[in-house]
Design a protein around this motif. Structure first.
Motif, mmCIF file in Angstrom:
data_model
loop_
_atom_site.group_PDB
_atom_site.id
_atom_site.type_symbol
_atom_site.label_atom_id
_atom_site.label_comp_id
_atom_site.label_asym_id
_atom_site.label_seq_id
_atom_site.Cartn_x
_atom_site.Cartn_y
_atom_site.Cartn_z
ATOM 1 N N GLU A 79 9.255 -25.776 41.617
ATOM 2 C CA GLU A 79 10.512 -26.405 42.053
ATOM 3 C C GLU A 79 10.989 -27.450 41.057
ATOM 4 O O GLU A 79 12.149 -27.451 40.664
ATOM 5 C CB GLU A 79 10.318 -27.053 43.429
ATOM 6 N N GLU A 80 10.080 -28.339 40.646
ATOM 7 C CA GLU A 80 10.510 -29.395 39.728
ATOM 8 C C GLU A 80 9.337 -30.025 38.985
ATOM 9 O O GLU A 80 8.187 -29.940 39.412
ATOM 10 C CB GLU A 80 11.281 -30.491 40.482
ATOM 11 N N CYS A 81 9.664 -30.640 37.861
ATOM 12 C CA CYS A 81 8.722 -31.443 37.067
ATOM 13 C C CYS A 81 9.254 -32.872 37.042
ATOM 14 O O CYS A 81 10.463 -33.082 37.058
ATOM 15 C CB CYS A 81 8.656 -30.953 35.624
ATOM 16 N N SER A 82 8.344 -33.818 36.933
ATOM 17 C CA SER A 82 8.797 -35.209 36.824
ATOM 18 C C SER A 82 8.765 -35.684 35.377
ATOM 19 O O SER A 82 9.230 -36.767 35.069
ATOM 20 C CB SER A 82 7.961 -36.128 37.710
ATOM 21 N N TYR A 83 8.193 -34.866 34.479
ATOM 22 C CA TYR A 83 8.238 -35.206 33.053
ATOM 23 C C TYR A 83 8.245 -33.913 32.255
ATOM 24 O O TYR A 83 7.774 -32.875 32.709
ATOM 25 C CB TYR A 83 7.072 -36.108 32.637
ATOM 26 N N GLU A 84 8.825 -33.985 31.045
ATOM 27 C CA GLU A 84 8.970 -32.785 30.223
ATOM 28 C C GLU A 84 7.607 -32.217 29.853
ATOM 29 O O GLU A 84 6.694 -32.939 29.469
ATOM 30 C CB GLU A 84 9.741 -33.104 28.937
ATOM 31 N N GLY A 85 7.477 -30.904 30.010
ATOM 32 C CA GLY A 85 6.235 -30.246 29.629
ATOM 33 C C GLY A 85 5.169 -30.251 30.714
ATOM 34 O O GLY A 85 4.073 -29.725 30.502
ATOM 35 N N GLN A 86 5.465 -30.825 31.887
ATOM 36 C CA GLN A 86 4.450 -30.919 32.947
ATOM 37 C C GLN A 86 3.913 -29.548 33.339
ATOM 38 O O GLN A 86 2.698 -29.360 33.486
ATOM 39 C CB GLN A 86 5.042 -31.622 34.186
ATOM 40 N N ALA A 87 4.809 -28.578 33.517
ATOM 41 C CA ALA A 87 4.384 -27.239 33.949
ATOM 42 C C ALA A 87 3.436 -26.614 32.925
ATOM 43 O O ALA A 87 2.383 -26.067 33.281
ATOM 44 C CB ALA A 87 5.600 -26.344 34.163
ATOM 45 N N ALA A 88 3.786 -26.725 31.640
ATOM 46 C CA ALA A 88 2.955 -26.148 30.577
ATOM 47 C C ALA A 88 1.601 -26.841 30.497
ATOM 48 O O ALA A 88 0.560 -26.192 30.319
ATOM 49 C CB ALA A 88 3.674 -26.253 29.235
#
Length: 780
Positions: A633-642
């Motif tokens: 749904e969402e990340c709170s900082y860039e690259g979190q999912a990766a």
């Protein structure tokens, strides 16, 4: 009898260099003097030629711990020396060419003194000597003398003065030397303004009281060396959650500090190289494999299999942690995305709603310096963030760059650093953060002005990123126009590759290398967003040979923080959505996407509204992560999912990769360059999801598939272009699994692989690359 002038350049001021010169000169029976000046250290020595040669040899062998001799030049002295002894002369101000020493962690001798009840430095939180203590953080000007630092506000007491002038003492000319009698003081305040009383808790002093507060679950704002930190007990989930909510940092891992290595080893595996980094004078945060023998609050590093630990780097921190048998969170004292607070009033204003207590002191911080972050990948150190302990140590440029003009490179928008080029060296600033925040951009300008003044740097050219909207680029244009000097706009990924070449010592006129630059995005020469590039490059020019298939970033920046948008964009780009939404209707990701406003999203893509195409591998990682249920749904900082997907990878699957069927990619030749198409991988990946293959196995398969695809592409390009040297760069290569897999595969093919160590692979290294490209182009 010979008389010589000996010029020593490098990190030779504020590190006990002159006392070493004095001691060795006396031991070798020399007459003369030594002084600091703008170029470093100048020695005039009279004695037999053999004695002077012996002195020079011993000086190089017995260099003080924090010193670094860059150059030592001996020349005959034409004048007369009227000395009947060897003395230390006053500093001389002239053209600034010397290096500035980074802040250094407390040395073992000072540590021993602050815990020795018979020492006058017992429990003094600002104890230091020539081997340790503040440097860059307190410096206003060169030479590094007390009058040019924030310690000028504190007059030395007779005891400190005696140490300062005693050449046999470890504190001889230690500019920040101070003690309980004459130096800075620390005190505790409540955030609500009520008085702090000793009856509230058992304490030796205000610094010791911080330990009790942390143990009780309180949040304390601590004024450290280069800025404020926010601290809490890392084993208390309630305290950590409270800190996350108040700081508005919801998922990004927190840094940790522990009293000693014994405590760290209860939570992480620590190899020899990691231990070396932890106990070094740089004392960085080191990312290490978590083992969690003891319970750590789950909210410290959610979704991670690594923990970032550092050891105490000032006497203040040693004293706070003396009674602490468990780790503390020690994160930057700021509200998310803003720069770290550095003065008391600003901290109380901005952190008053986050911290319960403040530990303040009255030594001014001149230069904001955040903590450095490193990790060990394979057997090589990888810098994630270059700051305290490392900046502004210069990086020596490769052969061919020794007569470069003075150049200022402005860096990128995110993870910004800037770079000054002069006399064969690159001086990188400390990490300055993301300039899209107004406070961070103001801090960037302040630090830039400070560096230009400190180093008396007068740029003959300014270098910027091609992206027209980067604030660093806009400021660079203004400066170039105002000073009527040349402006060099440099492509983002070319700069990444050049930075990797420069730190690996590739000479100026070397043949091109093949650079693989994988990141979130960078502005391309065709005005589209690049991020998955195979580029033939030297320092002067580059040619794009291959790229990943461009896919829409639906909603622009929103796609960075809502990974599902990238999944949908990938399925649309592969032209499989209509079929797959029926064929895989039972999958969570398909059901999830069906509930989104797909008609509106399709219109945005069709009309090209706020949906720029990008070849970004960072966004491909986001798409895969969202598909398998990570940060969908969402990340709170860039690259979190990766980052969270990397942490999930099943290492056994990687180690047995011959038994694993990887996901296929297509190679096409499009518009005169190769194009890597990820479309074919979606069917087998969705099949795996349908067969309920575990997330860690799918994550491993994707990493291996991507590494294999990169290897095939590199092998083809190397053969076609007769290249045998490849540079791996860009933020995606901070993924240790991908970096190790690609490196291993390429080395098996006999290809020489260049990777980052001194500067970050991410945008923190961009300014170095910008600077060397501009230097190379200016010398054509």
């Amino acid at each position: 009898m010979a008389i010589e002038e000996i010029r020593v350049c490098g990190t030779v001021q504020g590190v006990g260099f002159r006392p070493t010169v004095y001691r060795l000169a006396k031991a070798c029976g020399l007459y003369g003097d030594v002084c600091n000046d703008g170029q470093g250290v100048l020695i005039r020595a009279s004695g037999s030629e053999a004695a002077i040669t012996k002195f020079v040899a011993r000086l190089q062998q017995e260099c003080p711990p924090l010193a670094r001799i860059q150059q030592l030049v001996r020349t005959p002295y034409e004048g007369e020396l009227n000395f009947n002894n060897f003395v230390i002369s006053s500093s001389v101000s002239n053209t600034i060419k010397t290096e500035i020493t980074p802040d250094a962690a407390t040395c073992p001798q000072c540590q021993q003194e602050i815990f020795d009840p018979f020492s006058r430095f017992y429990r003094y939180p600002f104890t230091n000597c020539t081997h340790c203590g503040p440097r860059l953080s307190i410096l206003r000007a060169i030479p590094y003398d007390r009058c040019n630092t924030s310690m000028s506000a504190f007059a030395m007491c007779p005891e400190c003065e005696k140490d300062y002038h005693n050449v046999e003492n470890r504190r001889f000319h230690a500019q920040p030397v101070a003690c309980h009698t004459c130096g800075p003081i620390a005190w505790l305040e409540r955030a609500d303004g009520k008085p702090v009383t000793a009856s509230m808790f058992s304490m030796l002093d205000d610094v010791d009281a911080v330990c009790t507060l942390l143990q009780k679950g309180q949040i304390v704002a601590i004024k450290g060396l280069g800025g404020f930190h926010l601290a809490c007990d890392a084993t208390q989930e309630t305290a950590v959650q409270k800190l996350r909510q108040r700081k508005r940092r919801y998922h990004k891992p927190f840094a940790l500090m522990a009293r000693d290595l014994t405590v760290i080893k209860e939570y992480c595996t620590v190899n020899a190289k990691e231990r070396e980094l932890l106990v070094s004078p740089t004392a960085p945060i080191v990312l290490m494999q978590a083992i969690r023998k003891k319970q750590l609050a789950p909210s410290v590093a959610p979704g991670q299999n690594t923990l970032g630990f550092m050891l105490p780097n000032t006497p203040l921190h040693h004293l706070i942690l003396r009674r602490m048998n468990r780790p503390i969170v020690l994160t930057s004292g700021n509200i998310s995305n803003e720069p770290q607070c550095i003065n008391n009033n600003d901290a109380q204003d901005k952190l008053g709603t986050i911290a319960d207590y403040f530990l303040l002191h009255n030594r001014e911080i001149i230069n904001r310096v955040d903590d450095s972050v490193l990790r060990v990948v394979g057997d090589k150190v990888q810098t994630i963030r270059r700051a305290r302990g490392y900046a502004p140590t210069p990086i020596n440029l490769p052969p061919g760059f020794h007569n470069v003009p003075q150049i200022l490179a402005m860096g990128s928008e995110l993870k910004n650093t800037f770079c000054l080029l002069r006399e064969g060296q690159a001086i990188l600033s400390q990490h300055l953060g993301d300039l899209e925040d107004a406070a961070a951009f103001n801090a960037f300008q302040d630090t830039l002005n400070l560096y230009l003044n400190l180093f008396e740097h007068k740029p003959e050219a300014i270098v910027i990123d091609l992206h027209p909207e980067y604030l660093s680029s806009k400021l660079g244009k203004e400066l170039a126009t105002a000073n009527q000097i040349k402006l060099y706009p440099i492509q983002h990924h070319h700069a990444h590759i050049a930075a990797c070449m420069a730190e690996n010592g590739i000479p100026l006129d070397s043949p091109p290398v093949l650079g693989i630059a994988l990141d979130g995005l960078g502005y391309g020469t065709d005005s589209t967003l690049w991020g998955g590039e195979f580029i033939l490059a030297d320092y002067r020019r580059f040619k794009r040979l291959a790229t990943f298939k461009p896919v829409a970033m639906i909603g622009g920046t929103q796609a960075i923080y809502q990974p599902w948008r990238n999944t949908y964009a990938q399925l649309i780009a592969a032209d499989v959505w209509d079929n797959y939404q029926q064929q895989y209707a039972d999958l969570e990701i398909i059901q999830f996407l069906k509930n989104k406003p797909l008609q509106l999203l399709n219109q945005l893509m069709q009309k090209g509204i706020n949906s720029p195409s990008t070849s970004s591998v960072g966004r491909l990682f986001d798409a895969i992560a969202a598909a398998i249920g990570i940060c969908r749904e969402e990340c709170s900082y860039e690259g979190q999912a990766a980052i969270e997907m990397e942490a999930l990878v099943d290492i056994n699957s990687l180690n047995n990769n011959k038994e694993v069927v990887t996901y296929p990619f297509n190679f096409r030749f499009l518009d005169s360059i190769y194009c890597i198409d990820s479309s074919p991988m979606w069917r087998p990946l969705l099949n795996d999801l349908q067969q309920q293959i575990p997330q860690p196995v799918i994550a491993a398969k994707f990493h291996q598939s991507l590494a294999d695809t990169i290897t095939v592409m590199v092998n083809r390009l190397c053969q076609e272009n007769t290249i045998n040297q490849v540079a791996l760069t860009g933020g995606v290569f901070q993924n240790s699994i991908l970096l190790e897999q690609v490196t291993k595969c390429l080395q098996i093919l006999g290809i020489n692989v260049l990777t980052h160590s001194l500067v970050p692979a991410n945008d923190g290294g961009i300014s170095l690359g910008q600077a060397v490209i501009a230097a190379a182009q200016s010398m054509t």
